[in-house]
Design an enzyme around this catalytic site. Sequence first.
Site, PDB file in Angstrom:
ATOM      1  N   ASP A   1      -7.600  19.034 -13.833  1.00  0.00           N
ATOM      2  CA  ASP A   1      -7.890  17.697 -14.354  1.00  0.00           C
ATOM      3  C   ASP A   1      -7.485  17.713 -15.835  1.00  0.00           C
ATOM      4  O   ASP A   1      -8.105  18.388 -16.650  1.00  0.00           O
ATOM      5  CB  ASP A   1      -9.385  17.398 -14.172  1.00  0.00           C
ATOM      6  CG  ASP A   1      -9.783  16.004 -14.645  1.00  0.00           C
ATOM      7  OD1 ASP A   1      -9.136  15.484 -15.581  1.00  0.00           O
ATOM      8  OD2 ASP A   1     -10.755  15.448 -14.105  1.00  0.00           O
TER       9      ASP A   1
ATOM     10  N   LYS B   1      -8.967   6.777 -19.349  1.00  0.00           N
ATOM     11  CA  LYS B   1      -9.320   7.318 -20.654  1.00  0.00           C
ATOM     12  C   LYS B   1      -8.120   7.207 -21.608  1.00  0.00           C
ATOM     13  O   LYS B   1      -7.679   6.124 -21.897  1.00  0.00           O
ATOM     14  CB  LYS B   1      -9.826   8.751 -20.487  1.00  0.00           C
ATOM     15  CG  LYS B   1     -10.826   8.925 -19.323  1.00  0.00           C
ATOM     16  CD  LYS B   1     -12.133   8.178 -19.511  1.00  0.00           C
ATOM     17  CE  LYS B   1     -12.985   8.092 -18.256  1.00  0.00           C
ATOM     18  NZ  LYS B   1     -13.287   9.344 -17.584  1.00  0.00           N
TER      19      LYS B   1
ATOM     20  N   TYR C   1     -16.373  17.068 -14.576  1.00  0.00           N
ATOM     21  CA  TYR C   1     -16.833  15.682 -14.636  1.00  0.00           C
ATOM     22  C   TYR C   1     -17.909  15.435 -13.555  1.00  0.00           C
ATOM     23  O   TYR C   1     -17.749  15.846 -12.404  1.00  0.00           O
ATOM     24  CB  TYR C   1     -15.630  14.761 -14.412  1.00  0.00           C
ATOM     25  CG  TYR C   1     -15.975  13.295 -14.437  1.00  0.00           C
ATOM     26  CD1 TYR C   1     -16.364  12.688 -15.616  1.00  0.00           C
ATOM     27  CD2 TYR C   1     -15.934  12.541 -13.280  1.00  0.00           C
ATOM     28  CE1 TYR C   1     -16.695  11.357 -15.643  1.00  0.00           C
ATOM     29  CE2 TYR C   1     -16.264  11.199 -13.289  1.00  0.00           C
ATOM     30  CZ  TYR C   1     -16.646  10.604 -14.484  1.00  0.00           C
ATOM     31  OH  TYR C   1     -16.978   9.288 -14.500  1.00  0.00           O
TER      32      TYR C   1
ATOM     33  N   ARG D   1       0.861  -1.198   0.000  1.00  0.00           N
ATOM     34  CA  ARG D   1       0.000   0.000   0.000  1.00  0.00           C
ATOM     35  C   ARG D   1       0.890   1.239   0.000  1.00  0.00           C
ATOM     36  O   ARG D   1       0.641   2.207  -0.709  1.00  0.00           O
ATOM     37  CB  ARG D   1      -0.963   0.011   1.198  1.00  0.00           C
ATOM     38  CG  ARG D   1      -1.686   1.345   1.353  1.00  0.00           C
ATOM     39  CD  ARG D   1      -2.948   1.325   2.215  1.00  0.00           C
ATOM     40  NE  ARG D   1      -2.895   0.408   3.329  1.00  0.00           N
ATOM     41  CZ  ARG D   1      -2.163   0.589   4.449  1.00  0.00           C
ATOM     42  NH1 ARG D   1      -1.428   1.682   4.583  1.00  0.00           N
ATOM     43  NH2 ARG D   1      -2.185  -0.313   5.411  1.00  0.00           N
TER      44      ARG D   1
HETATM   45  C1  PLP Z   1     -13.712   9.693 -16.230  1.00  0.00           C
HETATM   46  C2  PLP Z   1     -13.268  10.968 -15.673  1.00  0.00           C
HETATM   47  C3  PLP Z   1     -12.983  11.101 -14.300  1.00  0.00           C
HETATM   48  C4  PLP Z   1     -13.177   9.967 -13.313  1.00  0.00           C
HETATM   49  O1  PLP Z   1     -12.276   8.946 -13.547  1.00  0.00           O
HETATM   50  P1  PLP Z   1     -12.570   7.371 -13.239  1.00  0.00           P
HETATM   51  O2  PLP Z   1     -11.326   6.718 -13.710  1.00  0.00           O
HETATM   52  O3  PLP Z   1     -13.797   7.006 -14.009  1.00  0.00           O
HETATM   53  O4  PLP Z   1     -12.783   7.269 -11.765  1.00  0.00           O
HETATM   54  C5  PLP Z   1     -12.516  12.327 -13.860  1.00  0.00           C
HETATM   55  N1  PLP Z   1     -12.360  13.374 -14.704  1.00  0.00           N
HETATM   56  C6  PLP Z   1     -12.636  13.283 -16.022  1.00  0.00           C
HETATM   57  C7  PLP Z   1     -12.426  14.459 -16.897  1.00  0.00           C
HETATM   58  C8  PLP Z   1     -13.106  12.086 -16.547  1.00  0.00           C
HETATM   59  O5  PLP Z   1     -13.400  12.004 -17.853  1.00  0.00           O
END
Ligand code: PLP
Length: 377
Positions: free
Chosen positions: A170, A195, A98, A46
Amino acid sequence: MRIDTKLIHGGVFGDEETGAVSVPIYQVSTYRQEAIGKHKGYEYSRTGNPTRAALEALIAELENGTGGLAFSSGMAAISTVLSLYSQGDHLVVGDDIYGGTYRVLSRVFNRLGIEATYVDTSRLDQVKEAIRPHTRAVYMETPSNPLLKVTDIEGLADICREKNLHLIVDNTFLTPYWQNPLDLGADIVVHSATKYLGGHSDVVAGLIAVKDEDLGEELHFLQNSIGGILPPHDSWLLMRGMKTLGLRMRQHEATAARLAEWLARRGDIASVYYPGLTDHPGHETASRQARGFGGMISFDVGSAERAEQVLERTRYFTLAESLGAVESLISVPARMTHASIPYERREELGITEGLIRVSVGVEDVEDLLEDLDQALR
Ligand SMILES: *Cc1c(COP(=O)(O)O)cnc(C)c1O
């Protein structure tokens, strides 16, 4: 090292022990100590794992940061960042972030006494007005989802520096391949690596990169305390995907640009949103702060019925949430990812029921054009 080379040689290259050119999967929970407290840098997985550490070094290097951290999802990464704040703290947050980030802020962290004000971060005056004495951070995405609004990261970083606030970006949509927020003055970058970074719709993961070493240590403390770490096998899968990030991002963008221009020329589309189009309101800022415009396009076909028909008829655009993978994905945000936003508010923002969002994959562009054409007709 330039970015395409970093993707291959950055972080940790292969394995010193055996000469293997791929980082091994250390499927292990604990490590032998030679004497109490005497070990080779790893005690418990961890806290640290060599496979995850290789990934963490890689994201730090790709984002030009001093440290990186890997988590079991984008939301685990984001929630760990939000755990920096305490009862009574206030955040200024982008109004089209998001949905999951909005959910965790408005239904979890609000219960712990962390308040948020939502503003259009592409309007720096709105951000300034929302700052209060207890504001600790500004949280934003650029380009935003699904309207691809562009926020001036440097402009916002100046405001944050003056007021002593963290700037959290982000960077999921552009990835470090096209945009490096830390270089533009941000303090923390978060990614849903599920993504583009993973890129193959086969792993859920989150990453953080930071500029300041102390902040990196604080976040590592939180990662170890809360425990939402990325397992070794998934860390390896993610690094495997990231090796081809450059190849994929260039292809996603070339195809997205073709599709966006083609859509904009048609007479039967109400509006097309793509920052690479010269008449997009964020085009200039995007050109200044990023090296590319990415692979996400939104366009308004005028009505909910037409949008539904398009989604039913496309063959190569898979109807699904998520984005950033090799296969093209299509969705109607108003009825899927953004359904929890009230109707009036959605219309106000421009997220109409006829708005279609496309994550352009790496299929042959001619097939994608023909497919969209028959679906639109
Ligand atoms: C999908 C997404 C998230 C969340 O990520 P997960 O891997 O689904 O937990 C956060 N920010 C953006 C811009 C996203 O497209």
